[in-house]
Design a protein around this motif. Sequence first.
Motif, mmCIF file in Angstrom:
data_model
loop_
_atom_site.group_PDB
_atom_site.id
_atom_site.type_symbol
_atom_site.label_atom_id
_atom_site.label_comp_id
_atom_site.label_asym_id
_atom_site.label_seq_id
_atom_site.Cartn_x
_atom_site.Cartn_y
_atom_site.Cartn_z
ATOM 1 N N ASN A 36 -26.847 4.227 27.066
ATOM 2 C CA ASN A 36 -25.589 4.874 26.712
ATOM 3 C C ASN A 36 -24.435 3.869 26.766
ATOM 4 O OD1 ASN A 36 -23.817 7.098 26.166
ATOM 5 N ND2 ASN A 36 -23.257 7.117 28.333
ATOM 6 N N PHE A 37 -23.648 3.811 25.678
ATOM 7 C CA PHE A 37 -22.533 2.870 25.636
ATOM 8 C C PHE A 37 -21.613 3.242 24.479
ATOM 9 C CE2 PHE A 37 -20.810 -1.593 24.979
ATOM 10 C CZ PHE A 37 -20.024 -1.561 26.114
ATOM 11 N N PHE A 38 -20.502 2.514 24.399
ATOM 12 C CA PHE A 38 -19.492 2.783 23.383
ATOM 13 C C PHE A 38 -19.978 2.434 21.984
ATOM 14 C CE2 PHE A 38 -15.892 0.974 20.899
ATOM 15 C CZ PHE A 38 -15.171 2.147 20.697
ATOM 16 N N ALA A 39 -20.635 1.280 21.815
ATOM 17 C CA ALA A 39 -20.929 0.823 20.451
ATOM 18 C C ALA A 39 -22.170 -0.058 20.398
ATOM 19 C CB ALA A 39 -19.738 0.052 19.887
ATOM 20 N N LYS A 40 -22.725 -0.139 19.210
ATOM 21 C CA LYS A 40 -23.775 -1.090 18.855
ATOM 22 C C LYS A 40 -23.149 -2.166 17.989
ATOM 23 C CE LYS A 40 -27.904 -2.761 17.660
ATOM 24 N NZ LYS A 40 -28.736 -3.532 18.633
ATOM 25 N N LEU A 41 -23.391 -3.429 18.331
ATOM 26 C CA LEU A 41 -22.828 -4.537 17.548
ATOM 27 C C LEU A 41 -23.803 -4.935 16.447
ATOM 28 C CD1 LEU A 41 -20.368 -6.628 17.603
ATOM 29 C CD2 LEU A 41 -22.085 -8.206 18.463
ATOM 30 N N ILE A 42 -23.270 -5.115 15.236
ATOM 31 C CA ILE A 42 -24.090 -5.528 14.093
ATOM 32 C C ILE A 42 -23.390 -6.690 13.395
ATOM 33 C CG2 ILE A 42 -25.130 -4.848 11.902
ATOM 34 C CD1 ILE A 42 -25.182 -1.978 12.906
ATOM 35 N N CYS A 43 -24.078 -7.809 13.306
ATOM 36 C CA CYS A 43 -23.583 -8.959 12.549
ATOM 37 C C CYS A 43 -24.134 -8.849 11.130
ATOM 38 C CB CYS A 43 -24.024 -10.267 13.199
ATOM 39 S SG CYS A 43 -23.337 -10.553 14.833
ATOM 40 N N ALA A 44 -23.265 -8.670 10.168
ATOM 41 C CA ALA A 44 -23.677 -8.453 8.785
ATOM 42 C C ALA A 44 -23.393 -9.690 7.952
ATOM 43 C CB ALA A 44 -22.955 -7.246 8.203
ATOM 44 N N ARG A 45 -24.401 -10.150 7.226
ATOM 45 C CA ARG A 45 -24.249 -11.324 6.370
ATOM 46 C C ARG A 45 -24.109 -10.894 4.917
ATOM 47 N NH1 ARG A 45 -29.060 -13.396 6.584
ATOM 48 N NH2 ARG A 45 -29.975 -12.348 8.380
ATOM 49 N N PRO A 46 -22.975 -11.213 4.290
ATOM 50 C CA PRO A 46 -22.787 -10.834 2.883
ATOM 51 C C PRO A 46 -23.656 -11.691 1.974
ATOM 52 C CG PRO A 46 -20.947 -12.144 3.654
ATOM 53 C CD PRO A 46 -21.825 -11.902 4.850
ATOM 54 N N SER A 47 -23.511 -11.469 0.680
ATOM 55 C CA SER A 47 -24.279 -12.223 -0.299
ATOM 56 C C SER A 47 -23.867 -13.690 -0.301
ATOM 57 C CB SER A 47 -24.094 -11.610 -1.694
ATOM 58 O OG SER A 47 -22.722 -11.616 -2.038
ATOM 59 N N VAL A 48 -24.507 -14.456 -1.161
ATOM 60 C CA VAL A 48 -24.297 -15.908 -1.186
ATOM 61 C C VAL A 48 -22.842 -16.277 -1.400
ATOM 62 C CG1 VAL A 48 -24.918 -18.051 -2.372
ATOM 63 C CG2 VAL A 48 -26.653 -16.272 -2.007
ATOM 64 N N ASN A 49 -22.116 -15.494 -2.188
ATOM 65 C CA ASN A 49 -20.717 -15.843 -2.459
ATOM 66 C C ASN A 49 -19.787 -15.506 -1.296
ATOM 67 O OD1 ASN A 49 -20.444 -13.075 -2.534
ATOM 68 N ND2 ASN A 49 -20.139 -12.956 -4.760
ATOM 69 N N GLY A 50 -20.349 -14.917 -0.241
ATOM 70 C CA GLY A 50 -19.559 -14.672 0.962
ATOM 71 C C GLY A 50 -18.621 -13.492 0.878
ATOM 72 N N GLN A 51 -18.737 -12.683 -0.151
ATOM 73 C CA GLN A 51 -17.847 -11.551 -0.332
ATOM 74 C C GLN A 51 -18.532 -10.258 0.109
ATOM 75 O OE1 GLN A 51 -14.628 -12.021 -1.315
ATOM 76 N NE2 GLN A 51 -15.157 -14.200 -1.257
ATOM 77 N N ALA A 52 -17.788 -9.415 0.785
ATOM 78 C CA ALA A 52 -18.311 -8.121 1.201
ATOM 79 C C ALA A 52 -17.175 -7.113 1.190
ATOM 80 C CB ALA A 52 -18.924 -8.206 2.591
ATOM 81 N N THR A 53 -17.369 -6.003 0.516
ATOM 82 C CA THR A 53 -16.364 -4.950 0.480
ATOM 83 C C THR A 53 -16.667 -3.941 1.588
ATOM 84 O OG1 THR A 53 -17.605 -3.533 -1.041
ATOM 85 C CG2 THR A 53 -16.194 -5.236 -2.010
ATOM 86 N N VAL A 54 -15.672 -3.115 1.870
ATOM 87 C CA VAL A 54 -15.880 -2.060 2.858
ATOM 88 C C VAL A 54 -16.992 -1.123 2.396
ATOM 89 C CG1 VAL A 54 -14.840 -0.023 3.926
ATOM 90 C CG2 VAL A 54 -13.545 -2.157 3.775
ATOM 91 N N GLN A 55 -17.044 -0.856 1.092
ATOM 92 C CA GLN A 55 -18.096 0.022 0.581
ATOM 93 C C GLN A 55 -19.472 -0.594 0.762
ATOM 94 O OE1 GLN A 55 -17.465 3.221 -0.457
ATOM 95 N NE2 GLN A 55 -19.697 3.345 -0.274
ATOM 96 N N ASP A 56 -19.568 -1.924 0.657
ATOM 97 C CA ASP A 56 -20.844 -2.603 0.928
ATOM 98 C C ASP A 56 -21.307 -2.313 2.349
ATOM 99 O OD1 ASP A 56 -20.964 -3.753 -1.598
ATOM 100 O OD2 ASP A 56 -19.929 -5.584 -0.952
ATOM 101 N N ILE A 57 -20.367 -2.357 3.284
ATOM 102 C CA ILE A 57 -20.709 -2.132 4.690
ATOM 103 C C ILE A 57 -21.089 -0.674 4.913
ATOM 104 C CG2 ILE A 57 -19.849 -2.257 7.055
ATOM 105 C CD1 ILE A 57 -17.970 -4.498 6.108
ATOM 106 N N ILE A 58 -20.374 0.246 4.280
ATOM 107 C CA ILE A 58 -20.718 1.667 4.411
ATOM 108 C C ILE A 58 -22.112 1.929 3.859
ATOM 109 C CG2 ILE A 58 -20.148 3.994 3.610
ATOM 110 C CD1 ILE A 58 -17.212 3.192 3.684
#
Length: 345
Positions: free
Chosen positions: A111-133
């Motif tokens: 039990n805790f506040f949050a789970k940490l997730i390190c997300a790696r975007p595509s090769v161009n390094g771009q990630a939108t909020v919708q990508d994360i959702i």
Amino acid sequence: MSLSSQTRPTNEEILHRLRYEEEWRHRSSREYFFYNSPLDLPLTASSADLQVELEHIQDSCNKSTAIYIIDPPPQPRTLTYNQESTIRSDIINTIYGRWFDSHNVDIDFGNFFAKLICARPSVNGQATVQDIINFHRIWCDHVEYTLPFCATSTELQGVSFHDRPYNPHHGVIGINSDQNSRFKLRPLFRALILIADNNPKHTGAERVVQIIQTNLADLSAPIDLASIEPKIEYDPTRGRVTTKLSAAYDFVTALELREQAAYPGKYRDPEVAEELQGPGCHMKKAKSLGYSGPAMQGSSSSWVRLNEDEEVLPPATPLVYVTRCALRLGPPRSPYHRKLNAMKC
């Protein structure tokens, strides 16, 4: 001279020690998943691509939300790793003491506040909020699909009588396969996520985060982002607000309490969470220390009764010492706050 009764720990002192060991294990486990070995996945992954240790499946359960850190664009890997590790240690050190202060009675089953997730975007390094959702939906579905595989065959049949700690399989930390039914993916975990900013100028409680509504779960009532203060940026039409980590923590915690009151059946009750347990490893450990009291059953929070004015400090793990040294701060106050005259931890 024979061993006097004064040199033997009392039953109460033994229970305090075992409870403290549970507290230390809880913080160490949370630091492991935040700092040492966080979940690190590409945002482009599909459910079929998610080959992760089962320990990350259980660690996504009994959490209020997920905190995403977006891996920066490709650069020297050492630099990237150092930036990420600094952010991860800063976040866990910021929120753990605050969480423990109000949740120290309930430290079982991750039990805790949050789970940490390190997300790696595509090769161009771009990630939108919708990508994360979109990725968060994939991950939540994967957790719910995979969670039954964490259970032992006996528990799947509705019978489990062990309280041994995590087994050594499925990762460094392992999984609690005997009591897998106690791990639940909370609706709020699906419905709300945080995205941490990696700007080194803002640290601790002042770290900038985005609070994002995902619309991936139905809650007891709509999420009112307008109540969050301060608002650094606010986009009500898309369900997003940028604020400070401290404000985000308060907001998510209040939402969790609301949901727990509305749907208690979707949460485990700490008072009855381990009703299937019989005497196991904790009882064996207690007896080895000289314990002669009744069988230890139920949540570890029920083993110890604190005085009204007794202060409970979170355990000081190695990461705490390292961090304080790096910041040129003094050593933390002794975490062993309970008065054990006849026993040393």
